[in-house]
Design a protein around this motif. Structure first.
Motif, PDB file in Angstrom:
ATOM      1  N   UNK A   5       1.940  -0.230 -17.625  1.00 24.44           N
ATOM      2  CA  UNK A   5       2.480  -1.481 -17.904  1.00 24.44           C
ATOM      3  C   UNK A   5       3.748  -1.339 -17.254  1.00 24.44           C
ATOM      4  N   UNK A   6       4.557  -0.460 -17.111  1.00 22.79           N
ATOM      5  CA  UNK A   6       5.735  -0.263 -16.591  1.00 22.79           C
ATOM      6  C   UNK A   6       5.665  -0.681 -15.186  1.00 22.79           C
ATOM      7  N   UNK A   7       4.722   0.139 -14.646  1.00 25.26           N
ATOM      8  CA  UNK A   7       4.516  -0.216 -13.208  1.00 25.26           C
ATOM      9  C   UNK A   7       4.392  -1.627 -12.743  1.00 25.26           C
ATOM     10  N   UNK A   8       3.275  -2.231 -13.475  1.00 25.04           N
ATOM     11  CA  UNK A   8       2.773  -3.707 -13.379  1.00 25.04           C
ATOM     12  C   UNK A   8       3.901  -4.515 -13.527  1.00 25.04           C
ATOM     13  N   UNK A   9       4.791  -4.214 -14.541  1.00 22.68           N
ATOM     14  CA  UNK A   9       6.198  -5.162 -14.628  1.00 22.68           C
ATOM     15  C   UNK A   9       7.132  -5.073 -13.623  1.00 22.68           C
ATOM     16  N   UNK A  10       7.321  -3.837 -12.919  1.00 25.83           N
ATOM     17  CA  UNK A  10       8.400  -3.730 -11.726  1.00 25.83           C
ATOM     18  C   UNK A  10       7.646  -4.494 -10.978  1.00 25.83           C
ATOM     19  N   UNK A  11       6.484  -4.676 -10.328  1.00 30.43           N
ATOM     20  CA  UNK A  11       5.767  -5.060  -9.287  1.00 30.43           C
ATOM     21  C   UNK A  11       5.774  -6.530  -9.373  1.00 30.43           C
ATOM     22  N   UNK A  12       5.563  -7.137 -10.727  1.00 25.38           N
ATOM     23  CA  UNK A  12       5.431  -8.517 -10.974  1.00 25.38           C
ATOM     24  C   UNK A  12       6.737  -9.051 -10.660  1.00 25.38           C
ATOM     25  N   UNK A  13       7.968  -8.499 -11.164  1.00 29.69           N
ATOM     26  CA  UNK A  13       9.428  -8.848 -10.539  1.00 29.69           C
ATOM     27  C   UNK A  13       9.663  -8.862  -9.167  1.00 29.69           C
ATOM     28  N   UNK A  14       9.159  -7.801  -8.486  1.00 30.23           N
ATOM     29  CA  UNK A  14       9.353  -7.634  -7.082  1.00 30.23           C
ATOM     30  C   UNK A  14       8.697  -8.777  -6.275  1.00 30.23           C
ATOM     31  N   UNK A  15       7.365  -8.954  -6.897  1.00 32.37           N
ATOM     32  CA  UNK A  15       6.536 -10.062  -6.105  1.00 32.37           C
ATOM     33  C   UNK A  15       7.359 -11.333  -6.173  1.00 32.37           C
ATOM     34  N   UNK A  16       8.182 -11.569  -7.346  1.00 31.26           N
ATOM     35  CA  UNK A  16       8.708 -12.922  -7.639  1.00 31.26           C
ATOM     36  C   UNK A  16       9.894 -13.223  -6.801  1.00 31.26           C
ATOM     37  N   UNK A  17      10.821 -11.817  -6.637  1.00 29.25           N
ATOM     38  CA  UNK A  17      12.046 -11.748  -5.844  1.00 29.25           C
ATOM     39  C   UNK A  17      11.431 -12.020  -4.182  1.00 29.25           C
ATOM     40  N   UNK A  18      10.429 -11.467  -3.899  1.00 24.66           N
ATOM     41  CA  UNK A  18       9.829 -11.635  -2.529  1.00 24.66           C
ATOM     42  C   UNK A  18       9.510 -13.033  -2.340  1.00 24.66           C
ATOM     43  N   UNK A  19       8.815 -13.641  -3.276  1.00 20.83           N
ATOM     44  CA  UNK A  19       8.369 -15.040  -3.010  1.00 20.83           C
ATOM     45  C   UNK A  19       9.472 -16.089  -2.835  1.00 20.83           C
ATOM     46  N   UNK A  20      10.656 -15.643  -3.574  1.00 19.89           N
ATOM     47  CA  UNK A  20      11.763 -16.540  -3.685  1.00 19.89           C
ATOM     48  C   UNK A  20      12.351 -16.394  -2.196  1.00 19.89           C
ATOM     49  N   UNK A  21      12.543 -15.266  -1.817  1.00 17.97           N
ATOM     50  CA  UNK A  21      13.078 -15.050  -0.456  1.00 17.97           C
ATOM     51  C   UNK A  21      12.422 -15.798   0.650  1.00 17.97           C
TER      52      UNK A  21
END
Length: 329
Positions: A5-21
């Motif tokens: 769950x910790x890994x999945x949460x980190x990658x969800x946030x990273x995906x949102x940041x990448x989509x915003x950029x």
């Protein structure tokens, strides 16, 4: 479960940041794709304001709305699978362009990366286990090949193996004059024949890094206490090499391999430019030249998903290979 769950949460946030950029960067670039298309239409007659508004709506570049509104519209289109219409390949949708070019890139760059990783790891294991052997003495040569600029090496191989001695074709993904795209044997043979030289270039230019990294980790692991203990127990050298030394030495290379797989799409640009290969890298170059925001965003989205997906997969695999990572997490 907490580790997952910790890994999945980190990658969800990273995906949102990448989509915003991915949303912001094309809009900060100079130029306007609508003006580019209108200039082409103007050569055939006057362009009315109604036509301009229709093209803006079609391409999703209506600047009359606020940036925040455009951002939410962008996220909504991503969720529904609508990546927009490409200018460079107008009127083809971006999803169709990516669907046609991505298999070429994954088939060539992906397979070549896996082959170079496998050969480099096997040779590096042998070089680290038998220091001073002829395999170990190959490392300076393979490292030198890796330091050579890729495009220069590619042009050299093209000159030698496609021009001077025509063993391979000069360009293209298949013979457009004799076969048509299908799952037929002649087409597959043509694809393999045209992809052999680009794949050979990738393997030659990247095998040295995998080999050197694995060799150094083998030498470092051989001095560990658990290896000395295994030797004292009377285990066979083959079992010590495979089960104790190589298994621990390969861990850093697995992380590097994940990054390499993630950048298979991004790293294809130079390869496809030199060999005129019909992959997603060529599409990205054409999109940049035409200010094709929609296609650039679509390609960047694929790169983002590939990098994050590969790293997530290896993070989970790392927890299986080395249980100590789960304990530290």
């Amino acid at each position: 479960m907490r580790y997952l769950l910790r890994k999945l949460a980190f990658y969800v946030v990273a995906l949102w940041a990448a989509l915003t950029l991915n949303f912001l960067i094309p809009r900060l670039m100079p130029g306007n794709p609508v003006d580019l298309m209108l200039s082409k239409l103007a050569t055939k007659g006057p362009v009315t304001p109604t036509t301009r508004a229709a093209i803006q709506a079609l391409l999703g570049t209506d600047t009359s709305s606020s940036l925040w509104t455009q951002y939410w519209r962008y996220l909504h289109h991503l969720v529904t699978g609508d990546l927009g219409t490409s200018i460079a390949y107008f009127p083809a949708p971006v999803s169709q362009v990516i669907g046609q070019t991505l298999p070429w890139t994954v088939g060539l760059i992906g397979i070549a990366t896996v082959i170079s990783f496998a050969i480099g790891i096997l040779l590096g294991r042998a070089a680290g286990w038998r220091r001073g052997s002829w395999i170990d003495n190959l490392i300076p040569f393979t490292t030198m090949l890796q330091s050579v600029p890729y495009f220069w090496l590619a042009l050299l191989l093209l000159f030698l193996l496609a021009s001077t001695w025509p063993v391979f074709p000069l360009s293209g993904g298949y013979d457009v004059y004799s076969v048509t795209p299908s799952w037929s044997l002649p087409f597959l043979q043509s694809v393999l024949y045209h992809g052999a030289l680009p794949a050979l270039t990738i393997v030659i230019s990247s095998i040295g890094g995998w080999m050197l990294g694995m060799r150094n980790m083998m030498v470092s692991t051989l001095s560990e206490d658990f290896v000395v203990t295994a030797e004292a127990k009377g285990l066979t050298p083959r079992r010590i090499r495979s089960r104790y030394v190589a298994r621990n030495a390969i861990l850093p290379s697995v992380s590097g391999f994940a990054i390499s797989l993630g950048f298979v799409v991004a790293g294809s640009i130079v390869t496809e430019a030199v060999f005129s290969y019909p992959g997603i890298g060529s599409a990205l170059l054409l999109a940049v030249g035409n200010n094709d925001y929609a296609l650039m965003q679509g390609v960047f989205l694929i790169i983002t998903l590939a990098v994050l997906g590969a790293n997530l997969l290896v993070d989970l695999l790392y927890g299986v290979i080395d249980p100590r990572t789960r304990a530290r997490s």
